[in-house]
Design an enzyme around this catalytic site. Structure first.
Site, PDB file in Angstrom:
ATOM      1  N   ASN A  49       2.092  -5.226  -3.228  1.00 50.48           N
ATOM      2  CA  ASN A  49       0.699  -5.541  -2.992  1.00 50.48           C
ATOM      3  C   ASN A  49      -0.027  -4.128  -2.644  1.00 50.48           C
ATOM      4  O   ASN A  49       0.571  -3.227  -1.932  1.00 50.48           O
ATOM      5  CB  ASN A  49       0.800  -6.349  -1.730  1.00 50.48           C
TER       6      ASN A  49
ATOM      7  N   GLU B 252      -6.049 -10.715  -1.614  1.00 55.65           N
ATOM      8  CA  GLU B 252      -6.996 -10.180  -0.387  1.00 55.65           C
ATOM      9  C   GLU B 252      -8.326  -9.935  -0.838  1.00 55.65           C
ATOM     10  O   GLU B 252      -9.338  -9.522  -0.002  1.00 55.65           O
ATOM     11  CB  GLU B 252      -6.694  -8.872   0.293  1.00 55.65           C
TER      12      GLU B 252
ATOM     13  N   ASP C  47     -12.204 -10.214  -1.105  1.00 53.56           N
ATOM     14  CA  ASP C  47     -13.571 -10.104  -0.687  1.00 53.56           C
ATOM     15  C   ASP C  47     -14.432  -9.296  -1.483  1.00 53.56           C
ATOM     16  O   ASP C  47     -14.287  -8.245  -2.049  1.00 53.56           O
ATOM     17  CB  ASP C  47     -13.391  -9.907   1.076  1.00 53.56           C
TER      18      ASP C  47
ATOM     19  N   HIS D 102     -10.254  -5.782  -2.659  1.00 50.76           N
ATOM     20  CA  HIS D 102     -11.538  -5.773  -1.690  1.00 50.76           C
ATOM     21  C   HIS D 102     -12.473  -4.901  -2.540  1.00 50.76           C
ATOM     22  O   HIS D 102     -12.249  -3.622  -2.512  1.00 50.76           O
ATOM     23  CB  HIS D 102     -11.121  -4.785  -0.461  1.00 50.76           C
TER      24      HIS D 102
ATOM     25  N   GLU E  43       0.934  -1.131  -0.011  1.00 52.73           N
ATOM     26  CA  GLU E  43      -0.072   0.120  -0.029  1.00 52.73           C
ATOM     27  C   GLU E  43       0.895   1.076  -0.060  1.00 52.73           C
ATOM     28  O   GLU E  43       0.527   2.091   0.747  1.00 52.73           O
ATOM     29  CB  GLU E  43      -0.993  -0.045   1.275  1.00 52.73           C
TER      30      GLU E  43
END
Ligand code: XIL
Length: 475
Positions: free
Chosen positions: A207, A273, A275, A244, A165
């Protein structure tokens, strides 16, 4: 990562067969697992497609048998949700604590899973002592952290999120302001070099989130950094897209373009990650699209969901995961499994409206397809008797460039290699799943052999205006 070849069984229409297999197993538990059962879990179905399927794990939940049973049954890759972050592993400067990280890594390795390391350098979840540091002292402390943690886990990590990030949201395309960023722009590459030195066997990833939409500035900024790293020999092997998804950051229709564009830089792409907030069929269909996009990009090597059950999620109110809070499989689970098993998604009983089916390969009315040149199905091979045929589609374009995808289909005899001539005016040196020389693309070492009517595809980034799609010369 790749399971023994004995497990790599192909299945078609596996859901019905799997249901039968499960019933059979219930009464004959001692017999060997029949071939059809291999694809009844996410990990086996993914392995058959050459991918891993992972889950974020919390160490303190491994003693919950519902949790650990599902995690072990369904997944073959594991990420520590919090236990390998900076605050967990170096709570006091130079005093490392690997207790909970080790619990997860040991559990994963004992159960035959690979591990994604998450994460070595990040502005967030820093221990207090690090939050208060700056300048050369912070740079040295960060590099020491990278070195010590990567050394501790050397040989056990499939992929490390070396830096997490580091870019700002919004349209600036800039780095995120942080204490690490203020040590100098080169902090990211310094971290990658330290990680490579400490664990040469691990793949090293950058990432981030909000890097899914190819048109977003943040995506382009990360893309530029990775391109620059590759050009200058900074050791980077992969890009992680957190993915996400929710109403504020929805699944973008150009996601596949983002995946293939990063891959075209010569790095693996991992969905790290995943979702997707929502429920029911809508959620299931979005999951299916994500999986289909990954399967369509050779270098998209695996998918990790960010938690097991909805109740385990960091965003539990959005019910974004594949299992409900009781550990039951959701429609989203079935959609993922079916997509991994060959694109049958969702299951017929759950989909009364096939016209909304997101998988074009399931189009029940191919004769009505108004754009046959874009349809790679072998039944529409325009050159069935020839050696091969090729069709070009342009999947996206932007000022000054575009991405082309070419499907190569063998004729009735099958082929052991192919050669496609790009349209006049196409200029590219950026091809994946093929080898380019001038305007001719030949097969890569692994995709030259095609049986009768079989297809493969390659992609490229072209400069200038996109050509119109259509049939290309293939020999
Ligand atoms: C989250 C965890 O899921 C939470 O338990 C924790 O409180 C905060 O961090 N991006 C990342 C992950 O890279 O590490 C974050 O995980 C979610 C966003």
């Amino acid at each position: 990562m790749t399971p023994p070849s004995t497990l790599r069984r192909r299945r078609h229409g596996a859901r019905g067969a799997a249901a039968v297999a499960v019933l059979t197993l219930a009464v004959t538990a001692a017999v060997a697992v029949p071939a059809q059962a291999a694809g009844s879990t996410l990990k086996d179905a993914a392995a058959d497609r050459g991918r891993y399927f992972g889950v974020a794990i919390a160490a303190n939940k491994l003693s919950d048998s519902t949790y650990s049973t599902i995690a072990n049954r369904e997944f073959n890759s594991v990420t520590a949700e919090n236990e390998m972050k900076l605050d967990a592993t170096e709570p006091s400067q130079n005093q490392f604590n690997f207790t909970n990280g080790d619990r997860i890594v040991d559990w994963a390795l004992a159960n035959g899973k690979t591990v994604r390391g998450h994460t070595l350098a990040w502005h967030s979840q820093q221990p207090g002592w690090m939050q208060n540091m700056s300048g050369t002292a912070l740079r040295a402390a960060m590099l020491n952290h990278v070195t010590q943690v990567a050394t501790h886990y050397r040989g056990k990590i499939h992929s490390w999120d070396v830096v997490n990030e580091a870019f700002a949201d919004g349209s600036s395309g800039a780095r995120r302001d942080s204490n690490l960023q203020r040590t100098g722009d080169d902090w990211i590459e310094a971290a990658f070099r330290a990680a490579r030195a400490a664990d040469p066997g691990a793949k090293l990833c950058y990432n981030d989130y909000n890097t899914d939409n190819w048109n977003w500035e943040k995506t382009q900024a990360v893309y530029s950094m990775v391109r620059d790293f590759k050009a200058r020999g900074v050791p980077i092997d992969c890009v992680g897209l957190q993915s996400h998804f929710n109403s504020g950051s929805p699944y973008p229709s150009n996601y596949r373009t983002t995946l293939s564009s990063f891959a075209a830089l010569g790095v693996d792409v991992q969905i790290t990650e995943l979702d997707i907030e929502g429920s029911g069929q809508t959620q299931a269909e979005t999951y299916a699209k994500v999986v289909a996009d990954c399967l369509a990009v050779t270098r998209c090597t695996g998918i990790t969901v960010w938690g097991l059950r909805d109740s385990d999620s960091w965003r539990s109110s959005g019910t974004p995961l594949l299992f409900d809070s009781q550990g039951n499989k959701k429609a989203a689970y079935n959609a993922v499994l079916d997509t991994l098993n060959g694109g049958v998604t969702p299951t017929p009983t759950q989909n009364p409206t096939p016209t909304q089916n997101p998988t074009p390969t399931q189009n029940p009315t191919p004769t009505q397809n108004p754009t046959p040149t874009q349809n790679p199905t072998p039944t529409q091979n325009p050159n069935p008797g020839g050696a091969c045929s090729a069709t070009l589609t342009v999947s996206s374009s932007w000022p000054g460039g575009y991405q082309g995808n070419v499907t190569v289909t063998a004729g009735s005899s099958g082929i052991s290699g192919w050669r496609v001539t790009l349209p006049g005016g196409v200029s590219t040196n950026n091809v994946w799943n093929g080898q380019v020389s001038g305007s001719v693309v030949t097969n890569a070492p692994y995709n030259g052999s095609l049986g009768s009517g079989q297809s493969t595809s390659f992609g490229f980034i072209g400069q200038g205006n996109a050509p119109s799609g259509g049939t290309l010369t293939c020999s």
